[in-house]
Scaffold this motif. Sequence first.
Motif, PDB file in Angstrom:
ATOM      1  N   ILE A   1      42.739  68.299  88.389  1.00 33.81           N
ATOM      2  CA  ILE A   1      41.967  69.499  88.063  1.00 33.81           C
ATOM      3  C   ILE A   1      42.523  70.195  86.826  1.00 33.81           C
ATOM      4  N   ALA A   2      43.824  70.050  86.586  1.00 32.04           N
ATOM      5  CA  ALA A   2      44.451  70.660  85.409  1.00 32.04           C
ATOM      6  C   ALA A   2      43.971  70.019  84.105  1.00 32.04           C
ATOM      7  N   VAL A   3      43.400  68.813  84.192  1.00 26.38           N
ATOM      8  CA  VAL A   3      42.868  68.117  83.011  1.00 26.38           C
ATOM      9  C   VAL A   3      41.372  68.421  82.958  1.00 26.38           C
ATOM     10  N   SER A   4      40.990  69.407  82.176  1.00 25.51           N
ATOM     11  CA  SER A   4      39.612  69.919  82.204  1.00 25.51           C
ATOM     12  C   SER A   4      38.549  68.892  81.801  1.00 25.51           C
ATOM     13  N   ASP A   5      38.937  67.864  81.056  1.00 27.98           N
ATOM     14  CA  ASP A   5      37.950  66.853  80.656  1.00 27.98           C
ATOM     15  C   ASP A   5      38.130  65.542  81.429  1.00 27.98           C
ATOM     16  N   SER A   6      38.767  65.621  82.594  1.00 27.86           N
ATOM     17  CA  SER A   6      38.993  64.428  83.404  1.00 27.86           C
ATOM     18  C   SER A   6      37.670  63.844  83.888  1.00 27.86           C
ATOM     19  N   TYR A   7      37.594  62.546  83.849  1.00 27.11           N
ATOM     20  CA  TYR A   7      36.440  61.822  84.372  1.00 27.11           C
ATOM     21  C   TYR A   7      36.285  62.084  85.871  1.00 27.11           C
ATOM     22  N   PHE A   8      37.394  62.379  86.542  1.00 23.78           N
ATOM     23  CA  PHE A   8      37.411  62.554  87.998  1.00 23.78           C
ATOM     24  C   PHE A   8      37.376  64.020  88.428  1.00 23.78           C
ATOM     25  N   LEU A   9      37.116  64.923  87.524  1.00 25.27           N
ATOM     26  CA  LEU A   9      37.199  66.357  87.814  1.00 25.27           C
ATOM     27  C   LEU A   9      36.293  66.774  88.982  1.00 25.27           C
ATOM     28  N   LYS A  10      35.026  66.410  88.925  1.00 25.76           N
ATOM     29  CA  LYS A  10      34.081  66.834  89.971  1.00 25.76           C
ATOM     30  C   LYS A  10      34.450  66.247  91.340  1.00 25.76           C
ATOM     31  N   GLU A  11      34.911  65.002  91.344  1.00 30.85           N
ATOM     32  CA  GLU A  11      35.341  64.384  92.601  1.00 30.85           C
ATOM     33  C   GLU A  11      36.614  65.053  93.114  1.00 30.85           C
ATOM     34  N   ALA A  12      37.508  65.407  92.187  1.00 34.30           N
ATOM     35  CA  ALA A  12      38.751  66.077  92.586  1.00 34.30           C
ATOM     36  C   ALA A  12      38.449  67.429  93.225  1.00 34.30           C
ATOM     37  N   TYR A  13      37.456  68.136  92.701  1.00 33.70           N
ATOM     38  CA  TYR A  13      37.046  69.398  93.324  1.00 33.70           C
ATOM     39  C   TYR A  13      36.558  69.157  94.755  1.00 33.70           C
ATOM     40  N   TRP A  14      35.712  68.168  94.935  1.00 30.32           N
ATOM     41  CA  TRP A  14      35.149  67.862  96.250  1.00 30.32           C
ATOM     42  C   TRP A  14      36.255  67.531  97.255  1.00 30.32           C
ATOM     43  N   TYR A  15      37.118  66.596  96.881  1.00 26.31           N
ATOM     44  CA  TYR A  15      38.160  66.164  97.803  1.00 26.31           C
ATOM     45  C   TYR A  15      39.227  67.243  98.022  1.00 26.31           C
ATOM     46  N   THR A  16      39.484  68.074  97.031  1.00 23.76           N
ATOM     47  CA  THR A  16      40.400  69.200  97.218  1.00 23.76           C
ATOM     48  C   THR A  16      39.826  70.135  98.273  1.00 23.76           C
ATOM     49  N   GLY A  17      38.547  70.434  98.146  1.00 25.00           N
ATOM     50  CA  GLY A  17      37.898  71.288  99.142  1.00 25.00           C
ATOM     51  C   GLY A  17      37.960  70.688 100.531  1.00 25.00           C
ATOM     52  N   LEU A  18      37.701  69.398 100.641  1.00 23.53           N
ATOM     53  CA  LEU A  18      37.747  68.746 101.953  1.00 23.53           C
ATOM     54  C   LEU A  18      39.159  68.758 102.539  1.00 23.53           C
ATOM     55  N   ALA A  19      40.159  68.516 101.698  1.00 22.27           N
ATOM     56  CA  ALA A  19      41.547  68.539 102.180  1.00 22.27           C
ATOM     57  C   ALA A  19      41.892  69.935 102.702  1.00 22.27           C
ATOM     58  N   MET A  20      41.417  70.956 102.009  1.00 22.95           N
ATOM     59  CA  MET A  20      41.668  72.331 102.459  1.00 22.95           C
ATOM     60  C   MET A  20      40.931  72.620 103.769  1.00 22.95           C
ATOM     61  N   VAL A  21      39.711  72.126 103.897  1.00 24.56           N
ATOM     62  CA  VAL A  21      38.969  72.283 105.155  1.00 24.56           C
ATOM     63  C   VAL A  21      39.755  71.621 106.286  1.00 24.56           C
ATOM     64  N   ASN A  22      40.280  70.445 106.022  1.00 23.80           N
ATOM     65  CA  ASN A  22      41.029  69.708 107.036  1.00 23.80           C
ATOM     66  C   ASN A  22      42.297  70.446 107.447  1.00 23.80           C
TER      67      ASN A  22
END
Length: 170
Positions: A121-142
Amino acid sequence: KKNNSTVRLISIKYWLAAASVLLIVALGVIFFNQPGGKEKIFATYYKPDPGMISRMGNTDNYEFDRAMIDYKTKNYDTAIAVWESLLATNTSNDTLNYFVASAYLAKNQNDKALEYFQKVIAVSDSYFLKEAYWYTGLAMVNEGRTKEAIPYIEKSEHSQKEALLLKLKQ
């Protein structure tokens, strides 16, 4: 004759009592082994990242590709070990950080997964940014951190984003 039928009646009562106790225990086990709120939400929306295409043979990324095969075959520990060794020389590589995080999340090690997802997420132009947001949210939910999870899920572009947000805001 009375004595014999009385013994049979008492014996049947004991069997019925034992069967009732077993039934109550069985229902209790089934009821208490059902996932709770956060676990149920996580289980509903979490699907491990499918990984990347692996090219074996003459390639500059042989170690990465081999670890990707380990990841895809759920041999997460081996994949993590290889990718973390590759990260030692390139700590800011968003691809490596993303897949290490994904492997930790698949192992249900939320803290470690969040640590690596934050690097992505710290890399604002990461190819994986949107997926990292999704999985970060899920990990927090868990972890039961629902309120903290919402902003991350909102920034994702996952197809189930709206449905998950609706559940989390209830």
